[in-house]
Design a protein around this motif. Structure first.
Motif, short mmCIF file in Angstrom:
data_model
loop_
_atom_site.label_atom_id
_atom_site.label_comp_id
_atom_site.label_asym_id
_atom_site.label_seq_id
_atom_site.Cartn_x
_atom_site.Cartn_y
_atom_site.Cartn_z
N THR A 17 0.83 -1.20 0.00
CA THR A 17 0.00 0.00 0.00
C THR A 17 0.86 1.25 0.00
O THR A 17 0.59 2.21 -0.74
N LEU A 18 1.92 1.25 0.80
CA LEU A 18 2.84 2.39 0.81
C LEU A 18 3.47 2.59 -0.57
O LEU A 18 3.57 3.71 -1.07
N ARG A 19 3.87 1.49 -1.19
CA ARG A 19 4.50 1.58 -2.52
C ARG A 19 3.54 2.20 -3.53
O ARG A 19 3.91 3.10 -4.29
N GLU A 21 0.76 4.08 -2.96
CA GLU A 21 0.37 5.45 -2.63
C GLU A 21 1.51 6.44 -2.86
O GLU A 21 1.30 7.53 -3.40
N ILE A 22 2.73 6.08 -2.49
CA ILE A 22 3.86 6.98 -2.71
C ILE A 22 4.11 7.12 -4.21
O ILE A 22 4.40 8.22 -4.70
N VAL A 43 9.32 -1.18 -1.19
CA VAL A 43 9.23 -0.60 0.14
C VAL A 43 9.47 -1.74 1.12
O VAL A 43 8.81 -2.78 1.04
N ARG A 84 4.10 11.80 4.38
CA ARG A 84 3.62 11.09 5.57
C ARG A 84 2.22 11.55 5.96
O ARG A 84 1.37 10.74 6.34
N LEU A 87 -0.20 10.04 3.49
CA LEU A 87 -0.35 8.60 3.75
C LEU A 87 -1.26 8.35 4.94
O LEU A 87 -2.09 7.43 4.91
N VAL A 96 2.15 6.35 10.80
CA VAL A 96 2.78 6.08 9.51
C VAL A 96 4.27 5.90 9.78
O VAL A 96 4.86 6.68 10.53
N LEU A 99 9.91 7.43 6.92
CA LEU A 99 10.33 7.04 5.59
C LEU A 99 11.79 7.44 5.34
O LEU A 99 12.20 8.53 5.70
#
Length: 154
Positions: A17-19, A21-22, A43, A84, A87, A96, A99
């Motif tokens: 999800t982080l990958r 969204e970023i 990530v 952040r 996110l 979060v 990063l």
């Protein structure tokens, strides 16, 4: 044991999800001119999910790729607070991870290794795929029967 598997599955889902969204933020929302054409390749979360390493690969069509990587990482580090915050809003979580942006050079290294392997093959005159000596195909049973009916050659 099942709790470790569940925890790992959760971390994998959060990392994915982080990958995504970023990557979406880099593509559309971040307007820093230092950020080159790039994408998030991976990530990785630490086991406690307090921090994450974000690997960013810069497009290889750039003239000076080393400088582009440095500028892109500096631009992403400058936008870390905004990323952040976004996110947290998008994922709906309390915390979060912190990063850390890193340049992903694995594609360049892989291309360099392939180039060196090709040079070695050319120098040693080894083909890429060794070919087997071609032999005549085995005659099929119908061809054998036809040959048996023929008169002997003179």
């Amino acid at each position: 044991m099942p709790e470790n598997r569940a925890r790992k599955h959760h971390q994998d889902r959060v990392a994915e999800t982080l990958r995504l969204e970023i990557g979406t933020m880099i593509d559309g929302e971040l307007s820093d001119p230092r950020i080159a054409n790039c994408y998030v390749s991976e990530v990785s979360l630490n086991p406690g999910a307090k921090s994450a390493r974000v690997y960013v690969a810069v497009d290889s069509a750039v003239k000076d790729i080393v400088q582009a990587e440095k500028d892109t990482i500096a631009g992403l580090e400058a936008a870390k607070g905004y990323i952040r915050y976004e996110l947290k809003e998008r994922m709906g979580v309390r915390h979060v991870p912190d990063l850390a942006f890193l340049a992903d050079r694995s594609g360049r290294f892989q291309a360099r290794i392939e180039e060196l392997m090709d040079r070695s093959r050319k120098r040693n005159k080894f083909p890429v795929e060794p070919s087997l000596p071609e032999s005549e195909p085995e005659p099929q049973s119908s061809q054998v029967a036809e040959l048996a009916d023929l008169p002997p050659a003179k």
